[in-house]
Design a protein around this motif. Structure first.
Motif, PDB file in Angstrom:
ATOM      1  N   MET A   1       0.854  -1.196   0.000  1.00 14.87           N
ATOM      2  CA  MET A   1       0.000   0.000   0.000  1.00 14.87           C
ATOM      3  C   MET A   1       0.873   1.223   0.000  1.00 14.87           C
ATOM      4  O   MET A   1       1.827   1.344   0.732  1.00 14.87           O
ATOM      5  CB  MET A   1      -0.872  -0.026   1.264  1.00 14.87           C
ATOM      6  N   SER A   2       0.578   2.126  -0.874  1.00 19.08           N
ATOM      7  CA  SER A   2       1.210   3.428  -0.834  1.00 19.08           C
ATOM      8  C   SER A   2       0.175   4.441  -1.266  1.00 19.08           C
ATOM      9  O   SER A   2      -0.987   4.146  -1.364  1.00 19.08           O
ATOM     10  CB  SER A   2       2.432   3.475  -1.721  1.00 19.08           C
TER      11      SER A   2
ATOM     12  N   HIS B   1       5.194   1.246   6.785  1.00 20.48           N
ATOM     13  CA  HIS B   1       6.069   0.846   5.678  1.00 20.48           C
ATOM     14  C   HIS B   1       7.531   0.786   6.124  1.00 20.48           C
ATOM     15  O   HIS B   1       7.976   1.659   6.862  1.00 20.48           O
ATOM     16  CB  HIS B   1       5.931   1.831   4.513  1.00 20.48           C
TER      17      HIS B   1
ATOM     18  N   HIS C   1       3.436  -9.211  -0.574  1.00 15.72           N
ATOM     19  CA  HIS C   1       2.771  -7.979  -1.012  1.00 15.72           C
ATOM     20  C   HIS C   1       2.715  -7.910  -2.536  1.00 15.72           C
ATOM     21  O   HIS C   1       2.224  -6.934  -3.092  1.00 15.72           O
ATOM     22  CB  HIS C   1       3.546  -6.787  -0.432  1.00 15.72           C
TER      23      HIS C   1
ATOM     24  N   ASP D   1       4.980  -2.693   4.952  1.00 17.26           N
ATOM     25  CA  ASP D   1       4.873  -3.030   3.534  1.00 17.26           C
ATOM     26  C   ASP D   1       6.024  -2.441   2.718  1.00 17.26           C
ATOM     27  O   ASP D   1       6.678  -1.486   3.131  1.00 17.26           O
ATOM     28  CB  ASP D   1       3.569  -2.454   2.955  1.00 17.26           C
ATOM     29  N   ASP D   2       6.178  -3.004   1.544  1.00 20.84           N
ATOM     30  CA  ASP D   2       6.984  -2.446   0.433  1.00 20.84           C
ATOM     31  C   ASP D   2       8.483  -2.692   0.566  1.00 20.84           C
ATOM     32  O   ASP D   2       9.248  -2.204  -0.266  1.00 20.84           O
ATOM     33  CB  ASP D   2       6.730  -0.945   0.226  1.00 20.84           C
TER      34      ASP D   2
ATOM     35  N   HIS E   1       4.771  -3.931  -7.296  1.00 14.75           N
ATOM     36  CA  HIS E   1       3.740  -3.128  -6.635  1.00 14.75           C
ATOM     37  C   HIS E   1       2.629  -2.691  -7.589  1.00 14.75           C
ATOM     38  O   HIS E   1       1.979  -1.678  -7.383  1.00 14.75           O
ATOM     39  CB  HIS E   1       4.371  -1.912  -5.948  1.00 14.75           C
TER      40      HIS E   1
HETATM   41 ZN   LIG Z   1       2.535  -1.229  -0.745  1.00 12.70          ZN
END
Ligand SMILES: [Zn+2]
Length: 257
Positions: A1-2, A199, A105, A54-55, A109
């Motif tokens: 998620m961003s 994140h 994830h 995340d990420d 992305h």
């Molecule tokens: Zn993400």
């Protein structure tokens, strides 16, 4: 998620954009029904919240987060991008060796809700296989990039043998703000059993994302501030599987393009 699902101009007020987004999701989804649910929190008597990152893995981010978690003896679940993990295998293994949990994830992305169904299936299978091969553990959890999940994507996730994990409170830490401002944001709505989204990395063009400039704040500072706030409230940070030792998953239908 961003950041692409939310306005990037400023942090939301309490009950503002974040709550509006959640209401939209629920309205789209209709009545709560277990069989099509995604995990969004844990029902628990233990004084614990679920920390998710995340990420990553990302040098300069993941390592800072690991240091902060260790200082507070907290554990967390890291939703990794499989191609990033292959580019940073030592860092990915370090997360596992430190006692944390790893979920998927994506291979990259990209927003799965905009990909053809066959590509979604391929991406989920490849991402799971790459992480499992690299780490030597079964992958159980999946967090869709941007929280973007249609019913078709949800079914593909389940058919891959994964459980979709979304979130409750959010640190808005894809924005470049002082760590204490983001920690205050993360604390909003953070209660026993909450799943907090934060994140340890920032998805960029190399990940198939265009999420704006890379934040410059120290991700370790943010985690330390969040954990200090939890300490004051008698709460501990736990990985999802750690919280589920005594808790039970709470699911919500979460669909978002
Ligand atoms: Zn993400």
């Amino acid at each position: 998620m961003s950041g692409n699902t939310e306005p990037a101009a400023s942090l939301p007020e309490a009950g503002g954009a974040g709550a509006a987004l959640r209401r939209t999701i629920l309205n789209l989804a209709g009545p709560v029904t277990g069989p099509i649910g995604s995990l969004t929190s844990v029902r628990t008597r233990a004084p614990e919240v679920v920390l998710t990152f995340d990420d990553g893995p990302e040098p300069g981010g993941t390592d800072r987060v690991l240091e902060a978690l260790a200082a507070h003896q907290a554990t967390a679940t890291f939703f990794m991008l499989a191609d990033r993990a292959r580019r940073n295998p030592a860092l990915a293994r370090e997360v596992l060796a430190a006692g944390h949990e790893i979920g998927l994830h994506g291979t990259d992305h990209r927003r799965l809700s905009r990909l053809p169904p066959a590509t979604v299936r391929t991406q989920l299978a490849a991402g799971t296989a790459r992480l499992e091969d690299l780490l030597g553990i079964p992958i159980r959890w999946f967090r869709p990039p941007y929280g973007a999940q249609t019913p078709a994507v949800w079914r593909a996730i389940r058919r891959q043998g994964l459980t979709p994990v979304l979130w409750g409170p959010c640190a808005w830490d894809w924005l470049d703000r002082p760590a204490e401002v983001l920690a205050a944001q993360a604390a909003r709505g953070l209660n026993r059993g909450s799943v907090l989204l934060a994140h340890d990395g920032h998805a960029g063009p190399e990940d198939g994302a265009d999420d704006g400039p890379r934040p410059r704040f120290d991700r370790g500072d943010l985690v330390r501030a969040v954990l200090a706030g939890l300490d004051e409230r008698g709460l501990r940070g736990r990985s999802l599987s750690g919280a589920l030792v005594v808790g039970a998953p709470r699911t919500t239908p979460w669909f978002l393009r």
